[in-house]
Every structure is written in C-alpha cells, then in structure tokens.
Design a protein around this motif. Structure first.
Motif, PDB file in Angstrom:
ATOM      1  N   HIS A 151       4.696  15.839  11.978  1.00 11.28           N
ATOM      2  CA  HIS A 151       5.906  16.492  11.210  1.00 11.28           C
ATOM      3  C   HIS A 151       6.412  15.446  10.307  1.00 11.28           C
ATOM      4  O   HIS A 151       6.853  15.781   9.114  1.00 11.28           O
ATOM      5  N   VAL A 200       6.770  15.641   6.177  1.00 10.13           N
ATOM      6  CA  VAL A 200       7.952  15.358   5.330  1.00 10.13           C
ATOM      7  C   VAL A 200       7.630  14.187   4.350  1.00 10.13           C
ATOM      8  O   VAL A 200       8.186  14.362   3.171  1.00 10.13           O
ATOM      9  N   SER A 211       9.066   7.643   0.482  1.00  6.74           N
ATOM     10  CA  SER A 211       7.978   8.442   1.278  1.00  6.74           C
ATOM     11  C   SER A 211       6.846   7.437   1.927  1.00  6.74           C
ATOM     12  O   SER A 211       6.638   7.484   3.041  1.00  6.74           O
TER      13      SER A 211
END
Lengths: 104, 470
Positions: free
Chosen positions: A8, A12, A43
């Motif tokens: 997950h 993202v 990120s």
C-alpha cells in the motif's frame, strides 16, 4: 505494526511520483513545476523509509539517504528559486512559455 | 589513519583549499583597489593540476564508500586540466567582472562534486557528488545576470536536472528495496535481475542519460549551451560530461555487469537515436554554440557505441576518446569564446572570410573541427577508430556501420564551417582579433594536445593498462 502492508505504501508513493511527473510535464508555471519535482522527491523519500522499516529494519541506510535527499532538495530549490526570480526580473514573467528566446 | 585520509583524498582536499582561498580573498577584497584575481586563481589551478601527479596512492576509505584507483587519478588529472584550460579561456571576458570570485567558487565546487562522484563506491556518495556537480552548474549558466537568455538557460538546466535526479533516485530506491544496500560491491552480489531491478536500472539509466544529454533526453542541452556564457558552455560540454561518463561506465561495468544483455539493448537504441538526431539537428544550426551543442550530442552517441562492448577496450577507448574530445572541443570553444567576447558575433555566417583577417585563429579552429570530425592526421580519428573497433567486437556490424556512415554525415557540417572560414567571400569579415596571451595559451594547449595524443601511441596503451572490462 500490523495494519498497513508494504504494497500500500509503495502504491501511494508511486502515485505521488507519477502525479509529480505529470505536473512537471503539463504545468507551465515555473514555481508549480518546481513543486512537482519536490513531490517526486518526496515520493522517493516515502519509498526509502518504507523499505527501511519493512524490509531492512536492523540498519538505518534508508533513513540516512532520506535526510540527504531532503537537504539536497532544499539546496536545489533555493538555487532554482533564485534563478526564477532572476528570470522574472529580466522578462517579467514566470511562465515557461514566455521563456522562449533560445529556440531555433 | 589521518595520514591515509589526507593522502588518498588529496585532490579533493586541495580543491577545497583553493575554494576557501578564493572565499577569503573575496571577503578581504577592497572595492577601491581591485586585485589581479584571475592571475592568483589561475596559478592556484596550475599548482593543483601539477600536484595531481604527485604521490599517486590507491586505496579505500570509509568501508569502501570512497575509493581511489590509478585510473581514477588519471581521470581526475584530466578534469583538472579541463578546468585549467577553461579558466585560461575565460580570462578575457571574466578578468574585469565584478563577480569573478563567485565564478571560481562555483566552478571549483562543481569539480569537487565530480571528484567525489568518480571516487564513490556507494550510491549515497555518488548522489551527493552528482548534485554538488549540477546545482552550481545551473548558477553558472545564469552567470550573466542581466541577460534574460542566460537566466533562461539556468532555469532550463536546474529544472531538467532536478527532474532527472528525481528519476535517478526512484531507481536508487528500488535498488535499495531489492538489495538492501547502497554499497556497489554488495549491490553487485545481490543482483538477480528480477523485473523490479530491471525497472530500477532503466530509471537509473535515464538519470544518466539526462546528464550525458543522450537522445531522447537532450532537450535542455542546446538551449543551455546557447544561453550560458561560452566558458561555462565549454566546461559543461567537456568536463561535466566526461565526469558523468566515467561514473556511467563504472556503474555499467562494475555494478550492473550481470545485466549486460539488458544495458546492451538500451545502449544500442539510444546510440542509434543520439548519433542520428545529433547529426540531423547539427546540420541546420546557424548559431555556432548551438551547433557545437548538437555536435557534442552526436559525439556522445559514438561513446555509447564504444562502451556497448563491455570489454577492457571499451573502457579504454572511451577514456581515450574523452581525452581527445577534451582538447578538440575546448579548442573549438576557445576560438569561439575569443571571437564572441571581442566582437559579440556567434553565428556561423559571421565566420565567412575569417581567414583573411585572423589566419592563426582560423587554423586553430579548423584543426579542432577536423579533430571533432575525425579526419586522419588529428587525434580525433584515432579516438573514433578505437571506439568503433571496440563496438565491433560484439559482432554488431549494423551498429558500427551506421556509426561510420554518420561520421561521414558529420564531415559535412564540420566542413561547412571550414568552408565559411576559408572560401566564402564576405564584405564585412570579423575584424582582426588580438586574443591576448592567456587565452592564446589555452588554445595552444588544446592544439598541441590534439596533435600529440594522436601520434603518441603510449597514451592509449597506458589507459588500456589501467582499464578493465566487466
């Protein structure tokens, strides 16, 4: 630490990365382009921390790398904003489309 | 321990000392009685270049994070020479400039970054070195604060380099995720070529391609070269590119040696595109700086052909070619810089009839262009010959034949300038230019280098003995 699985977090961070890349390629405001690049770098930071926490928790390599990325991104933003301000003084615009003197 | 540290890192430390000397000189400067800045800094850089040959020690520091080999010392000496020539070349346009110390501080800090990048044995040090060598470069591209084309060049450079380092970091993060380490040695032992690692490698390759201005990531190059001051463009096209190429070959051969079949395909595709597009665009340029930008893109394509072999000859021919390219491109930029700073003319059509008024400069520019084109008596021919021979060792004659045909195409646009200089009539040629002694020395070093490195066979043998394949 049972809730969020690693995948997950990677999803993202990948989304954030591609939002940043999309913003960089479509936005024409120089400050917005710079912000998009910062989004991409963030990120990457999420990636590093997630990998470090979930896969290699016994050393701190990923965290150290993240700190370096944050510091260097700050330096990069400082230089970029200085250049953009200088460009604004010369052309009175921060639109990438207006910076088109160097074309052939 | 301390001794080891001082001796191994001496080249970086010496540059740091010069950086601080310029800083102190800047602070203690008196507005009313300006010093002979350029003289002081040039002699420091000359000392720095000569000191590079003293005490060539090899070894490792910080658990292999920083390492020095004989080849790295040679590469650093090459880059030191490049900086010295650029600094001499910049003398006429920079000596009276108000911000001269800042120019040297920025340019020396980029060189420190390149040195750390070359010596890195770890992705962390590599990244820090890479950024240290690109962020000040953008500030340098924007050095003419009052010209909007210069700030546009700086803006394009910093944004594209930030974007490329974001791509590169994404690749690094996936490599970390799959191998759990940043050290080159450990990454190599952990690689098993799964899909995520291949993806990470492609991202890393993209980051390098941006810095080397490989097509399709070359868009910033021509604009930055045109807008930046000429010495900065020369430095960017030679020293900065050579440093990235050195690390690129280390990463390909030493770290990702097991992925050779993957990067061979990438190198094949990008080199075909780079040579072709570099040549096509170089043909139609009117501004000589833009022309040199596209010609340097095409030269990078030839380098990619050479290193695609993955052999010892691949590495040796690349470094040999870069040494020759340093002399030839700096020679061409040196003449362009003298002309541009004295007369302000930068178009190819302005060079018509240049031989009538400036025979010496015409010859220097012609020799440099011949060397870039690869005409036999000059060193450029041998450089390209070794690159293509090494590329042919994989048996991919299609690629080598394509590169050889493109060499002939490149003759056309280099000779177009030579024709303008020697044959074309012009009622208003550029007036006779007094280049001055210092930029004259810079151009002379380049021309001697072009002639000597081609004929002294020992240079290639020396580089070959230091190199290694996958």
């Amino acid at each position: 630490m049972s809730g969020v699985p690693l995948t997950h977090i990677i999803i993202v961070s990948s989304l954030l990365f591609f939002i940043g890349a999309y913003g960089f390629l479509t936005r024409r405001n120089l400050i917005a382009m710079l912000m998009s690049v910062e989004l991409m770098l963030n990120s990457v930071n999420i990636n590093f921390i997630a990998f470090n926490k979930y896969l290699f928790p016994d050393n701190l390599d990923g965290l150290v790398y993240t700190i370096f990325i944050i510091a260097i991104a700050a330096a990069e933003a400082a230089v970029a904003i200085a250049i953009i301000i200088n460009l604004f003084r010369n052309t009175r615009s921060i639109d990438a489309e207006d910076a088109d003197q160097l074309k052939n | 321990m301390l001794n080891e540290f001082l001796i191994l890192m001496k080249q970086e430390l010496l540059l740091c000392i010069i950086l601080f000397i310029t800083l102190i000189l800047k602070i203690s400067d008196n507005e009313n009685s300006p010093r002979n800045w350029a003289g002081i800094v040039n002699s420091l850089l000359l000392i720095n270049f000569l000191a590079g040959f003293i005490l060539p020690t090899t070894g490792e520091l910080f658990n292999g994070m920083y390492k020095v080999t004989e080849l790295m010392i040679f590469e650093k000496n090459m880059l030191n020479l490049g900086l010295l020539v650029v600094s001499l070349m910049a003398h006429p346009c920079i000596k009276t400039h108000k911000h001269l110390p800042e120019f040297y501080m920025l340019i020396i800090s980029t060189l420190i970054g390149m040195f750390f990048m070359i010596s890195s044995g770890n992705l962390l040090l590599f990244y820090v070195g890479l950024e240290l060598s690109t962020i000040p470069m953008a500030a340098l591209a924007n050095f003419n604060l009052n010209k909007s084309s210069s700030s546009e060049a700086g803006m394009k450079m910093i944004l594209s380099s930030a974007f490329s380092s974001a791509l590169l970091l994404m690749g690094v993060s996936f490599i970390y995720g799959t191998t759990g380490s940043f050290s080159f040695v450990q990454i190599t032992s952990q690689l098993d070529n799964n899909a995520l690692q291949v993806f990470a490698f492609v991202l890393l390759f993209t980051g390098f391609a941006f810095k080397l201005s490989v097509v399709p990531f070359h868009f910033w190059t021509a604009d930055v070269y045109e807008g930046a001051p000429v010495p900065v463009a020369a430095y960017l096209s030679v020293v900065s590119k050579a440093a990235v190429a050195f690390v690129f070959i280390t990463v390909l051969y030493k770290v990702f040696g097991t992925m050779a079949n993957i990067w061979y395909v990438l190198l094949f595709l990008t080199s075909v595109l780079t040579i072709g597009i570099g040549n096509i665009f170089a043909v139609r340029q009117e501004n000589i700086k833009r022309f040199l930008a596209f010609s340097s893109i095409a030269q990078v394509g030839f380098i990619l052909v050479g290193i695609s072999s993955g052999t010892q000859a691949g590495e040796a021919s690349m470094i040999y070619f870069l040494l020759i390219y340093l002399f030839s491109n700096l020679g061409a930029f040196g003449v362009v810089n003298v002309v541009s700073s004295m007369s302000g003319k930068e178009n190819i059509s302005d060079y018509k009839g240049f031989y009538k008024t400036n025979p010496a400069l015409s010859w220097f520019l012609t020799i440099s262009l011949f060397s870039l084109a690869g005409v036999p008596p000059t060193a450029g021919f041998f450089g390209k010959l070794f690159l293509l021979t090494s590329g042919a060792s994989t048996g991919n004659y299609l690629l080598v034949g394509y590169a050889a045909i493109n060499m002939i195409v490149s003759m056309y646009y280099y000779l177009r300038i030579v024709k303008a200089i020697f044959m074309d009539e012009n009622a208003m040629p550029i007036a006779n230019i007094k280049a001055g002694i210092i930029p004259g020395i810079a151009i002379a070093i380049c021309v001697i280098g072009i002639l000597v490195t081609g004929f002294a066979g020992g240079v290639y043998n020396y580089i070959y003995s230091l190199s290694s394949g996958i």
